[in-house]
Design a protein around this motif. Structure first.
Motif, PDB file in Angstrom:
ATOM      1  N   ARG A  24       0.835  -1.211   0.000  1.00 31.55           N
ATOM      2  CA  ARG A  24       0.000   0.000   0.000  1.00 31.55           C
ATOM      3  C   ARG A  24       0.872   1.266   0.000  1.00 31.55           C
ATOM      4  NH1 ARG A  24      -4.512   2.549  -0.878  1.00 31.55           N
ATOM      5  NH2 ARG A  24      -5.397   3.780   0.803  1.00 31.55           N
ATOM      6  N   ILE A  25       1.872   1.283   0.868  1.00 30.89           N
ATOM      7  CA  ILE A  25       2.739   2.464   0.972  1.00 30.89           C
ATOM      8  C   ILE A  25       3.491   2.676  -0.340  1.00 30.89           C
ATOM      9  CG2 ILE A  25       4.706   3.495   2.206  1.00 30.89           C
ATOM     10  CD1 ILE A  25       3.883   1.632   4.621  1.00 30.89           C
ATOM     11  N   ASP A  26       3.997   1.592  -0.860  1.00 33.32           N
ATOM     12  CA  ASP A  26       4.825   1.662  -2.055  1.00 33.32           C
ATOM     13  C   ASP A  26       4.020   2.081  -3.287  1.00 33.32           C
ATOM     14  OD1 ASP A  26       7.246   1.519  -3.228  1.00 33.32           O
ATOM     15  OD2 ASP A  26       7.529  -0.630  -2.971  1.00 33.32           O
ATOM     16  N   HIS A  27       2.790   1.595  -3.389  1.00 34.58           N
ATOM     17  CA  HIS A  27       2.038   1.819  -4.631  1.00 34.58           C
ATOM     18  C   HIS A  27       1.045   2.956  -4.546  1.00 34.58           C
ATOM     19  CE1 HIS A  27       3.723  -1.703  -6.592  1.00 34.58           C
ATOM     20  NE2 HIS A  27       3.620  -2.298  -5.410  1.00 34.58           N
ATOM     21  N   GLY A  52       8.140   6.801   2.680  1.00 31.21           N
ATOM     22  CA  GLY A  52       9.007   5.865   3.375  1.00 31.21           C
ATOM     23  C   GLY A  52       8.291   5.014   4.398  1.00 31.21           C
ATOM     24  N   VAL A  53       9.060   4.081   4.982  1.00 31.05           N
ATOM     25  CA  VAL A  53       8.511   3.155   5.967  1.00 31.05           C
ATOM     26  C   VAL A  53       9.253   3.355   7.284  1.00 31.05           C
ATOM     27  CG1 VAL A  53       8.065   0.735   6.516  1.00 31.05           C
ATOM     28  CG2 VAL A  53       8.089   1.492   4.121  1.00 31.05           C
ATOM     29  N   ALA A  54       8.485   3.543   8.348  1.00 30.07           N
ATOM     30  CA  ALA A  54       9.076   3.638   9.682  1.00 30.07           C
ATOM     31  C   ALA A  54       8.879   2.286  10.363  1.00 30.07           C
ATOM     32  CB  ALA A  54       8.397   4.736  10.490  1.00 30.07           C
ATOM     33  N   VAL A  56      11.026  -6.022   5.452  1.00 31.17           N
ATOM     34  CA  VAL A  56      10.616  -4.774   4.794  1.00 31.17           C
ATOM     35  C   VAL A  56      11.561  -4.475   3.630  1.00 31.17           C
ATOM     36  CG1 VAL A  56      10.396  -2.275   5.055  1.00 31.17           C
ATOM     37  CG2 VAL A  56       9.504  -3.788   6.830  1.00 31.17           C
ATOM     38  N   MET A  57      12.858  -4.680   3.875  1.00 25.52           N
ATOM     39  CA  MET A  57      13.839  -4.380   2.828  1.00 25.52           C
ATOM     40  C   MET A  57      13.656  -5.263   1.598  1.00 25.52           C
ATOM     41  SD  MET A  57      17.202  -3.689   5.127  1.00 25.52           S
ATOM     42  CE  MET A  57      18.344  -3.796   3.765  1.00 25.52           C
ATOM     43  N   GLU A  58      13.209  -6.496   1.846  1.00 30.44           N
ATOM     44  CA  GLU A  58      12.973  -7.392   0.713  1.00 30.44           C
ATOM     45  C   GLU A  58      11.790  -6.925  -0.125  1.00 30.44           C
ATOM     46  OE1 GLU A  58      12.459 -11.100   2.649  1.00 30.44           O
ATOM     47  OE2 GLU A  58      14.634 -11.396   2.891  1.00 30.44           O
ATOM     48  N   ARG A  59      10.886  -6.196   0.523  1.00 33.67           N
ATOM     49  CA  ARG A  59       9.639  -5.860  -0.176  1.00 33.67           C
ATOM     50  C   ARG A  59       9.637  -4.479  -0.813  1.00 33.67           C
ATOM     51  NH1 ARG A  59       7.853  -9.260   4.173  1.00 33.67           N
ATOM     52  NH2 ARG A  59       6.296 -10.754   3.439  1.00 33.67           N
ATOM     53  N   THR A  60      10.513  -3.606  -0.372  1.00 32.34           N
ATOM     54  CA  THR A  60      10.470  -2.245  -0.937  1.00 32.34           C
ATOM     55  C   THR A  60      11.846  -1.598  -0.913  1.00 32.34           C
ATOM     56  OG1 THR A  60       9.530  -0.030  -0.716  1.00 32.34           O
ATOM     57  CG2 THR A  60       9.853  -1.231   1.308  1.00 32.34           C
ATOM     58  N   ASP A  61      12.076  -0.702  -1.854  1.00 32.20           N
ATOM     59  CA  ASP A  61      13.310   0.082  -1.779  1.00 32.20           C
ATOM     60  C   ASP A  61      13.025   1.519  -1.340  1.00 32.20           C
ATOM     61  OD1 ASP A  61      12.040   0.683  -4.104  1.00 32.20           O
ATOM     62  OD2 ASP A  61      13.765   0.359  -5.426  1.00 32.20           O
ATOM     63  N   ALA A  76      20.513  -2.754   7.724  1.00 27.43           N
ATOM     64  CA  ALA A  76      19.962  -1.754   6.788  1.00 27.43           C
ATOM     65  C   ALA A  76      20.939  -0.635   6.442  1.00 27.43           C
ATOM     66  CB  ALA A  76      18.676  -1.168   7.365  1.00 27.43           C
ATOM     67  N   VAL A  77      22.182  -0.737   6.898  1.00 31.64           N
ATOM     68  CA  VAL A  77      23.078   0.412   6.777  1.00 31.64           C
ATOM     69  C   VAL A  77      23.205   0.930   5.338  1.00 31.64           C
ATOM     70  CG1 VAL A  77      25.156  -1.022   6.638  1.00 31.64           C
ATOM     71  CG2 VAL A  77      25.322   1.359   7.416  1.00 31.64           C
ATOM     72  N   ASP A  78      23.200   0.039   4.362  1.00 36.40           N
ATOM     73  CA  ASP A  78      23.355   0.479   2.978  1.00 36.40           C
ATOM     74  C   ASP A  78      22.170   1.308   2.499  1.00 36.40           C
ATOM     75  OD1 ASP A  78      25.723  -0.781   2.926  1.00 36.40           O
ATOM     76  OD2 ASP A  78      24.997  -2.581   1.867  1.00 36.40           O
ATOM     77  N   ARG A  79      21.063   1.195   3.216  1.00 37.60           N
ATOM     78  CA  ARG A  79      19.878   1.952   2.825  1.00 37.60           C
ATOM     79  C   ARG A  79      19.894   3.367   3.422  1.00 37.60           C
ATOM     80  NH1 ARG A  79      15.186  -0.498   1.311  1.00 37.60           N
ATOM     81  NH2 ARG A  79      15.560  -2.438   0.216  1.00 37.60           N
TER      82      ARG A  79
END
Ligand code: SF4
Lengths: 381, 466
Positions: free
Chosen positions: B118-121, B135-137, B155-160, B180-183
């Protein structure tokens, strides 16, 4: 144990017993007095308390101030209102600067006509009262109205062409039905409005109503004369143009309207339909007024009800979710936007929106306590 | 740099008017820098060693008093802050408030999937712009490090989309950051109690960090100072969120004071973006509708009081739509009029006997006219003329609304194929060119009312096809 550790352990110690210790230094002076040597605690103090910037509210000096306008008059003041409303009077931009003595108010819109064009959410609340503006106004007071705006739209020649005399009767009825101050609105017909206002002002003599409105398209001189003669305030309404607003304000004052009898309306665009213009206009007007621009030093009224012109507020569009929530929220956020910019009066229609906005107003003025909760617990909801 | 004049900037430029930057002169470039239409790098001569000092000064002057912070990585990274003025009319606001929506580590994987999708789309198109969530908190509800790590991973697997990692226990934050550091997530939050450890985490992982001091301005100043002293430079400030009551009022005042201290007092300690957490509404209201309503209300007022990022919960369109709309409105650059595409638009259900009306491509004019027509239940074709984004009156005054432009759009829109008649109703304010339009187009011109709110009555009286 390092020497520093030893010394610092001395700072708070009252008694020190050295047992089985090998001291390996060139020279050691232990001054064992009542208190430990002075240099140690001082060094520690410097570490503990660095130079801190002290928080002070950033306050500004303002050259100008906003006129305070009273709407409604009590018996002792020549009217019959039980409550009066005072708006404006700010001497600072922000409340924390100490210059806000009056709180913003909400005026409910009441019409002298059936309003089949109302959005469904509004019809559901108000249609039982369409037959009687007086009953409508009473209900609005029950629902939290600080003021009532009676819109005499049936006087428009293209609608019902109600005579000024007839319209004035409606005003009388509403005045008798409620004890809050009244805003008297016309139909927007530039030829008819001055005539309607004259009659309405006469029957409401001494009640210190707000006549809405004088604008550049009509004979504003007549409107001001009627207001002055019968003791009312005048709304100076322009269409999203700060220079027009200044011009009209100046003209009204030149006609003899006292400054403390004038309220301004720069036109309110709905959320999504020009609210950014209104938001910025109000901020500019307040800013200029406080900086000393004498042509803009009056309280501001906003027709928040315009929010209902936005299709997002009324349209039956399932993709946007239920409109019974959407509509009131649209009006709420339109109101909060102009309130944030500095509006003093908000003319509104939906009770849910009015409740939220009134809650926000009393919260801002610190009259109600916040519910007990720990902010950081949102992490655990 | 809110109050810099082009002259001040000009003095620090090479002054050769070589035009390499794409501007006609150094002075023009100076104005473009202030308006952020150009960056210092566009002036190549300035890179010369001999201008080193000037360039340094320029950089210092041009750094916004509210630091710009990037959350996330890649194309969806979001910039917050970077603001230079208190009020839109002084320039413009730059980076729209980022809207983050929460998930937590005790949600079922289905629920997380559903929310992330939902957030992504989520997308709403208004006035030609796509409005989206940012974004996602992710918050630790359980307090269990393993669970927290798992939810971050899922969460990381599902959205960038950019992430905010939310917990107060440094151990939890560390686990999440390792993953998640790379994000480049936003870390929520350093407080008076945990700042040394959390500050170090932010430093080691080079991630932006929220400094949280609910309701305590002195505390926030001190915390910010301690974190800056540690070597951190990317903070987001949190003075707490309160949906109602006296603390709500104080919050609004504090937010205004913080922004004023940053912009008008140049206090570096608070020269950072501000965060609000409207989802605190859900602590107080248990009813979904009331909580969403309260949350949206809080979000709107926080956005209006300078919050650069918000954390929300409700994903109901009816509660998000007004917030997205408000954001679009407030962050519209007041220097650039927004426009709609010229052409023919359909209002209601017109047929070949319906009237043809004309207006300009200034978005507000167009939408006002369209709303008025809809409100009066008029079925018609609405022709939009390219007046370069001006309303009717200024377009007339500035010669941007001409008969030949009207002709252009009549031809290009093929409106003649839509109707049998050849009549066009023009705005009352364009009456002056009615003769010219008739001549240029061969259509019969009818002059409409001065204000589109009267169009309904006008048509009732004046419109017949024959
Ligand atoms: S490139 Fe630099 S030196 Fe050349 S005109 Fe532009 S600002 Fe001036």
């Amino acid at each position: 144990m390092r020497l520093e550790d030893l010394i610092s352990s001395l700072v708070d110690a009252e008694e020190l017993e050295l047992d089985n210790v090998e001291i390996d230094v060139d020279e050691l002076i232990l001054e064992l007095k009542q208190s430990p040597p002075m240099f140690i605690p001082r060094a520690k103090k410097v570490l503990k308390e660095k130079e801190r910037i002290k928080f002070e509210h950033p306050i500004k000096e303002y050259k100008g101030s906003i006129a305070e306008v009273q709407i409604g008059a009590t018996r002792s003041e020549g009217g019959t209102r039980e409550k009066v409303v005072k708006i404006g009077g700010q001497t600072t931009l922000y409340q924390y600067e100490g210059g806000h003595k009056n709180r913003p108010v909400v005026s409910y819109d009441v019409f002298d006509l059936e309003m089949p064009s109302f959005a469904k959410a509004l019809r559901e609340v108000w249609q039982d009262y369409w037959s009687s503006p007086a009953e409508w106004a009473k209900e609005a007071v029950k629902r939290g109205a600080d003021m009532i705006t009676i819109h005499l739209i049936s006087t428009d020649p293209k609608i019902k062409d109600t005579s000024p005399r007839e319209a004035a009767k409606t005003v009388e009825e509403v005045l008798q039905a409620v004890k809050v101050p009244l805003v008297i609105g016309g139909s927007g017909n530039p030829e008819k409005d001055p005539l309607v206002f004259e009659k309405a002002a006469e029957v409401a003599e001494g009640e210190m109503c707000l006549i809405a409105s004088a604008n550049l398209d009509l004979d504003y001189k007549r409107v001001v004369e009627a207001a002055n003669k019968y003791g009312h305030n005048v709304l100076s309404w322009t269409s999203m143009d700060i220079n027009d607003q200044k011009t009209l304000n100046k003209l009204l004052l030149e006609c003899g309207l006292p400054k403390e009898r004038m309220v301004m309306d720069p036109t309110t665009g709905a959320l999504g339909y020009g609210i950014e213009y209104t938001f910025t206009l109000i901020e500019r007007m307040k800013d200029s007024a406080l900086k000393g621009d004498e042509d803009l030093q009056n309280p501001i009224s906003c027709g928040v009800t315009n929010a209902w012109a936005a299709r997002e507020a009324w349209m039956n569009e399932p993709r946007w979710g239920p409109r019974e929530y959407r509509g009131p929220l649209w009006e709420t956020i339109t109101a909060l936007t102009v309130l944030s910019a500095g509006a003093d009066v908000m003319m509104m229609l939906h009770p849910t929106a009015v409740n939220i906005v009134k809650n926000v107003i009393s919260s801002k003025s610190g009259e109600v306590d916040s519910p007990e909760f720990k902010y950081e617990d949102w992490l655990k909801i | 740099m809110a109050k810099v004049s082009p002259m001040e900037i000009y003095r620090l430029l090479p002054g050769t008017n070589c035009k390499e930057c794409g501007e006609v002169s150094c002075m023009a470039f100076a104005s473009a820098l202030i308006e952020r239409k150009r960056t210092i790098e566009d002036c190549h001569p300035l890179l010369d060693e001999k201008y080193r000092d000037k360039r340094k000064k320029l950089e210092a002057i041009l750094t916004p008093p509210v630091k710009e912070i990037v959350i996330g990585s890649g194309s969806k990274a979001v910039k917050i802050g970077g603001e230079e003025v208190m009020y839109r009319h002084e320039l413009t606001y730059f980076n729209p408030t980022a809207l983050f929506f929460d998930v937590h580590d005790e949600m079922s994987s289905d629920e997380i999937s559903e929310r992330i999708t939902r957030i992504d789309h989520f997308i709403i198109t208004r006035i030609g712009q796509d409005l989206r969530l940012n974004g996602v908190a992710i918050r630790s509800r359980s307090g269990d490090p393993t669970k927290f790590g798992e939810v971050v991973l899922s969460v990381m697997e599902r959205t960038d989309l950019p992430l905010a990692i939310c917990a107060l226990d440094p151990e939890l934050l560390e686990i999440a950051l390792e993953i998640a550091v790379d994000r480049r997530p936003l870390i929520y939050a350093a407080t008076r109690d945990n700042w040394e450890k959390v500050g170090k985490l932010a430093l080691d992982h080079k991630c932006p960090l929220v400094a949280s001091s609910p309701g305590d301005m002195q505390g926030l100043l001190d915390l910010s100072q301690d974190l800056l002293d540690m070597g951190l430079s990317e903070l987001v400030l949190d003075i707490g969120s309160y949906p109602l009551g006296d603390r709500y009022g104080q919050m609004l005042e504090n937010l205004a004071a913080l922004r004023r201290m940053a912009i008008e007092r140049n206090l570096n300690l608070v020269g950072f973006p501000l965060i609000g957490v409207p989802m605190v509404a859900w602590q107080i209201e248990k009813d979904d509708v009331k909580a969403s309503m309260m949350e949206a209300t809080l979000a709107a007022t926080q956005m209006l009081r300078y919050c650069d990022i918000l954390i929300l919960h409700s994903l109901e369109t009816w509660s998000i739509l007004p917030i997205l709309t408000l954001r679009q409105n407030i962050y519209t650059d007041p220097r650039v009029p927004i426009q709609v595409d010229p052409g023919v638009y359909t209002i209601g259900n017109p047929d070949e006997e319906s009237p043809v009306l004309m207006t300009t491509n200034f978005a507000l004019t167009y939408y006002t006219v369209a709303a008025d027509l809809e409100a009066s239940k008029v079925d018609c074709h609405l022709i939009v003329v390219d007046t370069e984004g001006l309303a009717v009156e200024p377009a007339m005054a500035g010669g941007k609304l001409t008969a030949s432009l009207v002709k252009d759009v009549i031809v290009s829109s093929k409106v003649k194929d839509l109707v049998k008649h050849r009549k066009i109703i023009i705005p009352g304010m364009a009456a002056r060119i009615s003769g010219e339009i008739e001549e240029a187009t061969g259509w019969e011109v009818m002059v409409g009312p001065l204000d589109s709110s009267r169009i309904g009555g006008y048509l009732d009286q004046n419109w017949t096809v024959s």
